[in-house]
Scaffold this motif. Structure first.
Motif, PDB file in Angstrom:
ATOM      1  N   PRO A 324       0.843  -1.199   0.000  1.00  0.00           N
ATOM      2  CA  PRO A 324       0.000   0.000   0.000  1.00  0.00           C
ATOM      3  C   PRO A 324       0.877   1.248   0.000  1.00  0.00           C
ATOM      4  O   PRO A 324       1.970   1.262   0.554  1.00  0.00           O
ATOM      5  CB  PRO A 324      -0.774  -0.124   1.307  1.00  0.00           C
ATOM      6  CG  PRO A 324       0.091  -0.952   2.193  1.00  0.00           C
ATOM      7  CD  PRO A 324       0.835  -1.895   1.287  1.00  0.00           C
ATOM      8  N   LYS A 325       0.368   2.280  -0.615  1.00  0.00           N
ATOM      9  CA  LYS A 325       1.094   3.541  -0.595  1.00  0.00           C
ATOM     10  C   LYS A 325       0.913   4.207   0.775  1.00  0.00           C
ATOM     11  O   LYS A 325       1.826   4.831   1.293  1.00  0.00           O
ATOM     12  CB  LYS A 325       0.537   4.445  -1.701  1.00  0.00           C
ATOM     13  CG  LYS A 325       1.305   5.715  -1.921  1.00  0.00           C
ATOM     14  CD  LYS A 325       0.745   6.422  -3.150  1.00  0.00           C
ATOM     15  CE  LYS A 325       1.553   7.665  -3.466  1.00  0.00           C
ATOM     16  NZ  LYS A 325       1.057   8.289  -4.700  1.00  0.00           N
ATOM     17  N   VAL A 326      -0.287   4.004   1.326  1.00  0.00           N
ATOM     18  CA  VAL A 326      -0.624   4.700   2.571  1.00  0.00           C
ATOM     19  C   VAL A 326      -1.194   3.737   3.599  1.00  0.00           C
ATOM     20  O   VAL A 326      -1.970   2.840   3.261  1.00  0.00           O
ATOM     21  CB  VAL A 326      -1.692   5.791   2.297  1.00  0.00           C
ATOM     22  CG1 VAL A 326      -2.107   6.490   3.597  1.00  0.00           C
ATOM     23  CG2 VAL A 326      -1.162   6.800   1.306  1.00  0.00           C
ATOM     24  N   PHE A 327      -0.779   3.933   4.864  1.00  0.00           N
ATOM     25  CA  PHE A 327      -1.394   3.192   5.958  1.00  0.00           C
ATOM     26  C   PHE A 327      -2.075   4.221   6.860  1.00  0.00           C
ATOM     27  O   PHE A 327      -1.480   5.237   7.205  1.00  0.00           O
ATOM     28  CB  PHE A 327      -0.317   2.434   6.738  1.00  0.00           C
ATOM     29  CG  PHE A 327      -0.882   1.488   7.748  1.00  0.00           C
ATOM     30  CD1 PHE A 327      -1.159   0.165   7.407  1.00  0.00           C
ATOM     31  CD2 PHE A 327      -1.138   1.906   9.049  1.00  0.00           C
ATOM     32  CE1 PHE A 327      -1.695  -0.715   8.344  1.00  0.00           C
ATOM     33  CE2 PHE A 327      -1.678   1.025   9.986  1.00  0.00           C
ATOM     34  CZ  PHE A 327      -1.954  -0.286   9.633  1.00  0.00           C
ATOM     35  N   VAL A 328      -3.324   3.953   7.191  1.00  0.00           N
ATOM     36  CA  VAL A 328      -4.048   4.869   8.077  1.00  0.00           C
ATOM     37  C   VAL A 328      -3.975   4.315   9.496  1.00  0.00           C
ATOM     38  O   VAL A 328      -4.464   3.214   9.763  1.00  0.00           O
ATOM     39  CB  VAL A 328      -5.517   5.022   7.631  1.00  0.00           C
ATOM     40  CG1 VAL A 328      -6.265   5.953   8.589  1.00  0.00           C
ATOM     41  CG2 VAL A 328      -5.590   5.543   6.199  1.00  0.00           C
ATOM     42  N   ALA A 329      -3.319   5.082  10.398  1.00  0.00           N
ATOM     43  CA  ALA A 329      -3.179   4.626  11.782  1.00  0.00           C
ATOM     44  C   ALA A 329      -4.068   5.459  12.690  1.00  0.00           C
ATOM     45  O   ALA A 329      -4.313   6.636  12.418  1.00  0.00           O
ATOM     46  CB  ALA A 329      -1.716   4.743  12.216  1.00  0.00           C
ATOM     47  N   VAL A 330      -4.570   4.858  13.735  1.00  0.00           N
ATOM     48  CA  VAL A 330      -5.529   5.524  14.610  1.00  0.00           C
ATOM     49  C   VAL A 330      -4.942   5.646  16.014  1.00  0.00           C
ATOM     50  O   VAL A 330      -4.557   4.656  16.625  1.00  0.00           O
ATOM     51  CB  VAL A 330      -6.854   4.734  14.669  1.00  0.00           C
ATOM     52  CG1 VAL A 330      -7.920   5.541  15.395  1.00  0.00           C
ATOM     53  CG2 VAL A 330      -7.319   4.375  13.270  1.00  0.00           C
ATOM     54  N   ALA A 331      -4.882   6.898  16.519  1.00  0.00           N
ATOM     55  CA  ALA A 331      -4.305   7.112  17.852  1.00  0.00           C
ATOM     56  C   ALA A 331      -5.345   7.591  18.861  1.00  0.00           C
ATOM     57  O   ALA A 331      -5.037   7.851  20.004  1.00  0.00           O
ATOM     58  CB  ALA A 331      -3.154   8.109  17.765  1.00  0.00           C
ATOM     59  N   GLY A 332      -6.571   7.696  18.415  1.00  0.00           N
ATOM     60  CA  GLY A 332      -7.631   8.117  19.347  1.00  0.00           C
ATOM     61  C   GLY A 332      -8.751   7.095  19.315  1.00  0.00           C
ATOM     62  O   GLY A 332      -9.167   6.680  18.233  1.00  0.00           O
TER      63      GLY A 332
END
Ligand code: ATP
Ligand code: MG
Length: 427
Positions: A324-332
């Motif tokens: 993948p070009k982008v990974f979406v990470a969640v910190a909240g």
């Protein structure tokens, strides 16, 4: 536990990249040479292959999967594609005014053989057929195309072996000669070849048994073509010489199928051991008529895809899995639905993206992003999100900056990155 049938194989994600590379390289090069794709059914009337390939061939006698369907029709899983394509050519009136109908195909074939390295019961072929011309230029085009395909793939150490069987008359004369020459060795032949002696003497040259191989290697073969066929063969060789295509003439390349006439060829590859044939092909000027069409000359070839894949592994062709070009990470904590929406809009904009749905720590999400080879990570955190922002991290430099959520897509579109997620192969 239910397992895959003997002689069949799963092509798993790591390996399917190599298959896609083989197929897409084929599509590209076949299109350049003017061949269009045809897809025919995997099941056909059994009689198509019995008549087309020949009822005395190994394929029809021993290898074909034949069954009766619910309507009691005799149905076969296709053991090869040429007969099916010729059927489709006749049925769909595909003859071209001036020139040949040029077709390519790829897909599974079925033969009930003893499975071993490079030999399966469901295997794949990729090939071409050019129907409607007897020109020696077309023979040369098809052989040159096979070679160019191998070069584009990066296959090394291959050899083109060429022969001419001549017209039907020449072929019959040669068969009589072969019988004479094999006769003194008859008692030493294996049982299969003893049967072949009467039914299909040419097939003895394809026997893999040690004794028969030695006999076939030493038996005398005289090339005896009529004037027309001799001059056709000479022109094919001249064309290949002019294109710089290397080949050796081998009068023992005879091919087992009944439909072959004139030019026949095989390509072998040195790293494959006993199953070294990666491609086989040639002219089949009588097949269209045999299957009920007009008298129409034709030629073509088929590559075995498993063996191409093995040959490519042998030259350690490197291929990268899709990343993948982008990974979406969640910190909240509450931000997963927002992240999921962002992921969807990235994908909608054609940007290959991933996220982790298992609500793990930011640290483990970052590890996953790294493992997947993502070029960028978008981190959604509570504080930034309240300002309508997120953090964009460039994984190769480690730089990170805040960015407006509604500018992420355009920013990613403009950033030039070396890690483009095209999933293409680089060798
Ligand atoms: P072989 O002598 O190896 O049995 P063949 O003469 O039966 O080959 P063709 O019918 O001409 O082969 O098929 C063309 C190509 O398809 C072969 O050169 C090979 O690469 C591949 N092929 C044929 N049969 C199998 C199989 N059972 N498993 C994997 N690949 C195969
Ligand atoms: Mg075979």
């Amino acid at each position: 536990m239910i397992k895959a049938l003997r002689g069949t194989k799963d092509i798993l994600p790591g390996e399917s990249d190599l298959w896609q590379f083989i197929e897409s390289t084929g599509r590209d090069i076949f299109n350049i040479y003017g061949y269009n794709e045809i897809r025919t059914p995997i099941i056909e009337e059994a009689s198509l292959f019995i008549r087309g390939i020949g009822d005395l061939t190994d394929i029809v006698q021993k290898e074909m999967y034949v069954f009766s369907d619910r309507g009691n029709r005799r149905v076969a899983l296709r053991p090869e594609a040429t007969a099916s394509i010729v059927r489709a050519y006749i049925e769909n009136s595909m003859s071209q005014s001036g020139g040949a109908a040029k077709l390519f195909y790829t897909g599974p074939m079925f033969r009930s053989e003893r499975p071993q390295q490079g030999r399966q019961r469901q295997f794949y072929q990729i090939g071409v057929e050019a129907i409607g011309s007897d020109s020696p230029f077309l023979d040369a085009e098809v052989i040159a195309l096979a070679v160019r395909f191998l070069d584009r793939l990066g296959v090394k150490n291959y050899h083109v072996k060429l022969n001419s069987l001549g017209c039907q008359k020449d072929k019959m004369a040669a068969i009589a000669k072969h019988k004479e020459n094999f006769k003194p060795h008859f008692e030493k032949l294996c049982d299969t070849c003893k049967a072949r002696f009467d039914k299909n003497v040419l097939r003895i040259f394809d026997c893999k048994g040690d004794t028969c191989r030695v006999i076939a290697e030493n038996v005398k073969v005289e090339a005896a073509l009529c004037n027309d066929c001799e001059s056709h063969f000479k022109k094919v060789k001249q064309c290949l010489d002019e294109l710089g295509v290397k080949y050796t003439v081998d009068h023992k390349i005879v091919r087992g199928l009944d439909y072959y006439t004139k030019t026949v060829f095989e390509i072998t590859q040195d790293d494959l051991g006993a199953k070294d044939a990666i491609c086989a092909g040639g002219r089949y000027n009588n097949l269209v008529k045999e299957l009920g069409g007009k008298d129409t000359p034709a030629t073509g070839f088929a590559f075995g895809v498993e063996r191409l894949a093995l040959a490519l592994k042998a030259v350690s062709c490197q291929h990268s899995a899709v990343s993948p070009k982008v990974f979406v990470a969640v910190a909240g904590e509450g931000l997963y639905p927002e992240a999921f929406k962002l992921l969807d809009s990235l994908r909608g904009a054609g940007i290959a993206s991933e996220m982790d749905y298992d609500e793990r720590s930011l640290k483990s999400q970052m590890r996953k992003a790294e493992k997947l080879g993502a070029g960028f990570v978008v981190i959604l955190g509570e504080d930034e999100f309240k300002k309508g922002k997120a953090v964009l991290k460039d994984m190769s430099s480690g730089d990170q900056k805040e960015i407006m959520l509604n500018e992420i897509i355009s920013a990613l579109h403009t950033i030039k990155t070396s890690q483009v997620a095209e999933g293409n192969l680089r060798s």
